[in-house]
Design a protein around this motif. Sequence first.
Motif, short mmCIF file in Angstrom:
data_model
loop_
_atom_site.label_atom_id
_atom_site.label_comp_id
_atom_site.label_asym_id
_atom_site.label_seq_id
_atom_site.Cartn_x
_atom_site.Cartn_y
_atom_site.Cartn_z
N SER A 121 30.05 41.09 38.30
CA SER A 121 31.42 41.23 37.82
C SER A 121 31.99 42.64 38.02
O SER A 121 33.18 42.78 38.31
N THR A 123 31.41 44.59 40.53
CA THR A 123 31.83 44.63 41.92
C THR A 123 33.14 43.87 42.10
O THR A 123 34.06 44.33 42.80
N LEU A 124 33.25 42.71 41.45
CA LEU A 124 34.50 41.94 41.54
C LEU A 124 35.67 42.72 40.95
O LEU A 124 36.78 42.71 41.51
N THR A 126 35.91 45.95 40.83
CA THR A 126 36.19 47.03 41.78
C THR A 126 36.96 46.49 42.98
O THR A 126 37.90 47.15 43.46
N ILE A 127 36.60 45.30 43.47
CA ILE A 127 37.34 44.70 44.59
C ILE A 127 38.80 44.49 44.19
O ILE A 127 39.72 44.80 44.95
N LYS A 128 39.01 43.97 42.99
CA LYS A 128 40.39 43.76 42.51
C LYS A 128 41.14 45.08 42.43
O LYS A 128 42.29 45.20 42.86
N LYS A 129 40.45 46.09 41.89
CA LYS A 129 41.09 47.40 41.73
C LYS A 129 41.42 48.03 43.08
O LYS A 129 42.51 48.56 43.28
N THR A 131 41.63 46.56 46.19
CA THR A 131 42.53 45.79 47.07
C THR A 131 43.85 45.48 46.40
O THR A 131 44.84 45.20 47.07
N TRP A 134 44.17 39.49 43.92
CA TRP A 134 43.31 38.44 43.38
C TRP A 134 42.75 37.58 44.50
O TRP A 134 41.65 37.04 44.40
N TRP A 136 41.62 38.45 47.50
CA TRP A 136 40.38 39.01 48.03
C TRP A 136 39.27 38.97 47.00
O TRP A 136 38.09 38.80 47.35
N THR A 137 39.61 39.13 45.75
CA THR A 137 38.60 39.06 44.69
C THR A 137 38.01 37.66 44.60
O THR A 137 36.79 37.48 44.55
N SER A 140 35.94 36.92 47.63
CA SER A 140 34.65 37.61 47.53
C SER A 140 33.68 36.87 46.62
O SER A 140 32.46 37.02 46.76
#
Length: 163
Positions: A121, A123-124, A126-129, A131, A134, A136-137, A140
Amino acid sequence: MIELYSSFGRAIAVAAPAGIVIWLFANINISGISLLTYIANFLNPFAILMGLDGYILVAFILALPANEIILPIILMSYMSGGNLVEIEELSSISNILVNNGWTILTAINVMLFCLMHFPCSTTLITIKKETGSWKWTIASFLIPTIAGIITCMLTTGIYNLII
């Protein structure tokens, strides 16, 4: 240093509530059966298609905050304990897994799904932050998870054809 602190803060924000949820699932009983067991029994038919069992699938789901707690959740579930466990002896872990139906196929599929399932979670988040999306999150999360499910199902199918 600031980035490390914010990652640490995100990890705490996710891990603390997750620990409470894991504890509640393991310790709330209905008719003498834990919520964890009810969920595992519900997921078991799908898990069997993947060459796993319901407890393993529940462990992957509950370990979303930190993937390294998958095995402790599996062991806690198999031992019907209400707490995460730490076992020092490898032979003890092996005995618990084998006594709960693990085969070479189970071990292979657990390894495959560990390699291919959703990221933790933090990492998810961080991906949201990073990019700001939602899309891409969610991608992913879904792409590796679906790939892992399909790979485990194919491995199980091929294994069952050969054996």
